[in-house]
Design a protein around this motif. Structure first.
Motif, PDB file in Angstrom:
ATOM      1  N   TYR A 166      68.654 -71.196  35.511  1.00 45.40           N
ATOM      2  CA  TYR A 166      68.355 -71.765  34.192  1.00 45.40           C
ATOM      3  C   TYR A 166      66.890 -72.159  34.130  1.00 45.40           C
ATOM      4  O   TYR A 166      66.209 -72.320  35.145  1.00 45.40           O
ATOM      5  N   ARG A 167      66.409 -72.330  32.912  1.00 43.86           N
ATOM      6  CA  ARG A 167      65.058 -72.829  32.693  1.00 43.86           C
ATOM      7  C   ARG A 167      64.980 -73.443  31.298  1.00 43.86           C
ATOM      8  O   ARG A 167      65.830 -73.168  30.435  1.00 43.86           O
ATOM      9  N   GLN A 168      63.946 -74.261  31.100  1.00 43.97           N
ATOM     10  CA  GLN A 168      63.696 -74.875  29.795  1.00 43.97           C
ATOM     11  C   GLN A 168      62.449 -74.326  29.131  1.00 43.97           C
ATOM     12  O   GLN A 168      62.115 -74.748  28.015  1.00 43.97           O
ATOM     13  N   GLN A 169      61.787 -73.371  29.766  1.00 37.40           N
ATOM     14  CA  GLN A 169      60.618 -72.727  29.191  1.00 37.40           C
ATOM     15  C   GLN A 169      60.970 -71.291  28.808  1.00 37.40           C
ATOM     16  O   GLN A 169      61.978 -70.751  29.258  1.00 37.40           O
ATOM     17  N   ASP A 170      60.103 -70.678  27.977  1.00 37.52           N
ATOM     18  CA  ASP A 170      60.320 -69.286  27.560  1.00 37.52           C
ATOM     19  C   ASP A 170      61.743 -69.095  27.063  1.00 37.52           C
ATOM     20  O   ASP A 170      62.499 -68.267  27.594  1.00 37.52           O
ATOM     21  N   LEU A 171      62.135 -69.857  26.049  1.00 37.35           N
ATOM     22  CA  LEU A 171      63.508 -69.811  25.538  1.00 37.35           C
ATOM     23  C   LEU A 171      63.689 -68.623  24.599  1.00 37.35           C
ATOM     24  O   LEU A 171      63.791 -68.754  23.375  1.00 37.35           O
ATOM     25  N   THR A 172      63.724 -67.456  25.203  1.00 31.13           N
ATOM     26  CA  THR A 172      63.949 -66.207  24.488  1.00 31.13           C
ATOM     27  C   THR A 172      64.716 -65.268  25.397  1.00 31.13           C
ATOM     28  O   THR A 172      64.583 -65.329  26.628  1.00 31.13           O
ATOM     29  N   LEU A 173      65.497 -64.391  24.809  1.00 37.07           N
ATOM     30  CA  LEU A 173      66.266 -63.426  25.591  1.00 37.07           C
ATOM     31  C   LEU A 173      65.429 -62.206  25.961  1.00 37.07           C
ATOM     32  O   LEU A 173      65.933 -61.293  26.600  1.00 37.07           O
ATOM     33  N   ALA A 174      64.169 -62.206  25.566  1.00 42.80           N
ATOM     34  CA  ALA A 174      63.295 -61.069  25.866  1.00 42.80           C
ATOM     35  C   ALA A 174      62.582 -61.209  27.200  1.00 42.80           C
ATOM     36  O   ALA A 174      61.968 -60.262  27.667  1.00 42.80           O
ATOM     37  N   CYS A 175      62.643 -62.396  27.811  1.00 45.08           N
ATOM     38  CA  CYS A 175      61.941 -62.633  29.075  1.00 45.08           C
ATOM     39  C   CYS A 175      62.831 -62.315  30.273  1.00 45.08           C
ATOM     40  O   CYS A 175      64.057 -62.298  30.176  1.00 45.08           O
ATOM     41  N   ASP A 176      62.205 -62.116  31.404  1.00 44.30           N
ATOM     42  CA  ASP A 176      62.945 -61.875  32.638  1.00 44.30           C
ATOM     43  C   ASP A 176      63.752 -63.116  33.026  1.00 44.30           C
ATOM     44  O   ASP A 176      63.362 -64.245  32.712  1.00 44.30           O
ATOM     45  N   PRO A 177      64.865 -62.921  33.737  1.00 43.12           N
ATOM     46  CA  PRO A 177      65.754 -64.050  34.079  1.00 43.12           C
ATOM     47  C   PRO A 177      65.280 -64.847  35.292  1.00 43.12           C
ATOM     48  O   PRO A 177      65.905 -64.832  36.345  1.00 43.12           O
ATOM     49  N   TRP A 178      64.168 -65.557  35.135  1.00 46.92           N
ATOM     50  CA  TRP A 178      63.716 -66.414  36.220  1.00 46.92           C
ATOM     51  C   TRP A 178      64.125 -67.849  35.911  1.00 46.92           C
ATOM     52  O   TRP A 178      64.454 -68.190  34.780  1.00 46.92           O
ATOM     53  N   GLY A 179      64.136 -68.701  36.940  1.00 44.25           N
ATOM     54  CA  GLY A 179      64.459 -70.102  36.718  1.00 44.25           C
ATOM     55  C   GLY A 179      65.023 -70.746  37.970  1.00 44.25           C
ATOM     56  O   GLY A 179      65.024 -70.165  39.054  1.00 44.25           O
ATOM     57  N   THR A 180      65.531 -71.949  37.816  1.00 49.02           N
ATOM     58  CA  THR A 180      66.104 -72.722  38.918  1.00 49.02           C
ATOM     59  C   THR A 180      67.510 -72.234  39.218  1.00 49.02           C
ATOM     60  O   THR A 180      68.346 -72.091  38.316  1.00 49.02           O
ATOM     61  N   SER A 181      67.806 -72.000  40.489  1.00 44.18           N
ATOM     62  CA  SER A 181      69.128 -71.527  40.891  1.00 44.18           C
ATOM     63  C   SER A 181      70.150 -72.659  40.842  1.00 44.18           C
ATOM     64  O   SER A 181      69.844 -73.806  41.196  1.00 44.18           O
ATOM     65  N   LEU A 182      71.368 -72.342  40.409  1.00 45.73           N
ATOM     66  CA  LEU A 182      72.426 -73.350  40.315  1.00 45.73           C
ATOM     67  C   LEU A 182      73.471 -73.229  41.415  1.00 45.73           C
ATOM     68  O   LEU A 182      74.337 -74.094  41.535  1.00 45.73           O
ATOM     69  N   LEU A 183      73.412 -72.175  42.223  1.00 48.13           N
ATOM     70  CA  LEU A 183      74.393 -71.976  43.289  1.00 48.13           C
ATOM     71  C   LEU A 183      73.715 -72.035  44.654  1.00 48.13           C
ATOM     72  O   LEU A 183      72.578 -71.581  44.805  1.00 48.13           O
ATOM     73  N   PRO A 184      74.414 -72.560  45.662  1.00 43.11           N
ATOM     74  CA  PRO A 184      73.877 -72.495  47.021  1.00 43.11           C
ATOM     75  C   PRO A 184      73.738 -71.039  47.455  1.00 43.11           C
ATOM     76  O   PRO A 184      74.461 -70.159  46.976  1.00 43.11           O
ATOM     77  N   ALA A 185      72.838 -70.775  48.353  1.00 42.79           N
ATOM     78  CA  ALA A 185      72.656 -69.410  48.854  1.00 42.79           C
ATOM     79  C   ALA A 185      73.951 -68.892  49.459  1.00 42.79           C
ATOM     80  O   ALA A 185      74.643 -69.601  50.186  1.00 42.79           O
ATOM     81  N   GLY A 186      74.301 -67.653  49.126  1.00 39.08           N
ATOM     82  CA  GLY A 186      75.496 -67.044  49.690  1.00 39.08           C
ATOM     83  C   GLY A 186      76.783 -67.380  48.954  1.00 39.08           C
ATOM     84  O   GLY A 186      77.873 -67.070  49.456  1.00 39.08           O
ATOM     85  N   TYR A 187      76.692 -67.980  47.774  1.00 37.04           N
ATOM     86  CA  TYR A 187      77.885 -68.341  47.000  1.00 37.04           C
ATOM     87  C   TYR A 187      77.916 -67.587  45.670  1.00 37.04           C
ATOM     88  O   TYR A 187      76.870 -67.210  45.120  1.00 37.04           O
ATOM     89  N   VAL A 188      79.125 -67.373  45.164  1.00 39.00           N
ATOM     90  CA  VAL A 188      79.328 -66.783  43.841  1.00 39.00           C
ATOM     91  C   VAL A 188      80.387 -67.611  43.111  1.00 39.00           C
ATOM     92  O   VAL A 188      81.162 -68.352  43.734  1.00 39.00           O
ATOM     93  N   LEU A 189      80.413 -67.470  41.791  1.00 41.64           N
ATOM     94  CA  LEU A 189      81.410 -68.148  40.967  1.00 41.64           C
ATOM     95  C   LEU A 189      82.371 -67.104  40.423  1.00 41.64           C
ATOM     96  O   LEU A 189      81.959 -66.154  39.746  1.00 41.64           O
ATOM     97  N   MET A 190      83.654 -67.252  40.749  1.00 45.97           N
ATOM     98  CA  MET A 190      84.672 -66.354  40.232  1.00 45.97           C
ATOM     99  C   MET A 190      85.401 -67.028  39.077  1.00 45.97           C
ATOM    100  O   MET A 190      85.713 -68.218  39.132  1.00 45.97           O
ATOM    101  N   GLU A 191      85.677 -66.261  38.030  1.00 45.91           N
ATOM    102  CA  GLU A 191      86.472 -66.749  36.908  1.00 45.91           C
ATOM    103  C   GLU A 191      87.667 -65.828  36.719  1.00 45.91           C
ATOM    104  O   GLU A 191      87.528 -64.603  36.702  1.00 45.91           O
ATOM    105  N   LEU A 192      88.840 -66.434  36.591  1.00 44.63           N
ATOM    106  CA  LEU A 192      90.061 -65.713  36.243  1.00 44.63           C
ATOM    107  C   LEU A 192      90.349 -65.999  34.782  1.00 44.63           C
ATOM    108  O   LEU A 192      90.390 -67.160  34.364  1.00 44.63           O
ATOM    109  N   LYS A 193      90.565 -64.931  34.005  1.00 43.39           N
ATOM    110  CA  LYS A 193      90.771 -65.072  32.565  1.00 43.39           C
ATOM    111  C   LYS A 193      92.083 -64.394  32.216  1.00 43.39           C
ATOM    112  O   LYS A 193      92.246 -63.189  32.446  1.00 43.39           O
TER     113      LYS A 193
END
Length: 238
Positions: A166-193
């Motif tokens: 996530y980030r609070q700068q460059d609030l546009t969908l045209a920019c590259d997805p850089w920002g602060t990581s929200l997950l520890p290294a080596g982890y993923v979030l699974m969702e069951l729908k």
């Protein structure tokens, strides 16, 4: 799923290591196939008030809560089509309604400089935008998603989200997805729908791997991280 505009389902989240993810993928092989859009680079602009009213209320875990966001699947320039989504949760059931329009038009509608489309979902978004006014892009949040659907039950979906930033700068969908990581290294979030219950084979696999359901709001986690960072810097959000 990108072309679907109305969703009603249960969603369950699980934080896991890459090793556990591989065990889940192995168990899925007889029952799941890649979704029509098996891999997506998802980018979101979460909309909120200047005091972050929507996410603060959501974190209080009320019976009913909602979020409003603009989403694209990959880079989206000003005139490219994006989705404007109204996501609601009531008594554990998730309802999502969305419409497609150019990004610049979507932002103009949010800012009150253009009219929302004259449709049922457009009117719902207009009401929400007016109710929470003033709304504006608050956080850019992106992640890489791999998606699967059930062979016998296409309504059952499994997604794995990694590289959540996530980030609070460059609030546009045209920019590259850089920002602060929200997950520890080596982890993923699974969702069951699922529209109903989770298949027994998945329940059994989760138990065997010691994977337990978690409460993980991407925007909520980003907001908490923002609070912590700004408190350290001497500034606090309302």
């Amino acid at each position: 799923m990108k072309n679907q505009m109305i969703f009603q389902r249960y969603e369950f989240k699980y934080l896991m290591t890459c090793r556990q993810q591989q065990a889940i993928l192995n168990a899925m092989e007889p029952y799941m196939v890649p979704d029509g859009y098996s891999h997506s680079s998802i980018r979101n602009l979460y909309l909120d008030t200047p005091s972050f009213q929507l996410i603060r209320r959501s974190l209080e875990k009320p019976v009913y809560k909602e979020k409003i966001r603009i989403r694209s699947y990959g880079r989206a320039e000003d005139t490219d089509s994006v989705f404007v989504e109204l996501k609601k949760k009531y008594r554990s059931v998730v309802y999502k309604r969305r419409i497609s329009m150019p990004q610049d038009q979507a932002l103009a509608c949010v800012a009150g400089k253009a009219c929302w489309p004259d449709s049922q979902i457009g009117r719902e978004l207009a009401y929400a935008a007016d109710f929470y006014a003033p709304l504006c892009p608050a956080v850019f949040l992106s992640y890489e998603r791999d998606a699967f659907r059930g062979v016998e039950d296409p309504e059952f979906r499994v997604t794995f989200d990694g590289e959540i930033r996530y980030r609070q700068q460059d609030l546009t969908l045209a920019c590259d997805p850089w920002g602060t990581s929200l997950l520890p290294a080596g982890y993923v979030l699974m969702e069951l729908k699922a529209a109903g219950s989770i298949p027994l084979w998945m329940v059994r696999t989760l138990s065997e791997q010691g994977i337990f359901q978690t409460s993980f709001s991407k925007y909520g986690t980003a907001y908490r991280d923002m609070l912590l960072a700004n408190e350290k810097g001497g500034r606090k959000y309302a």
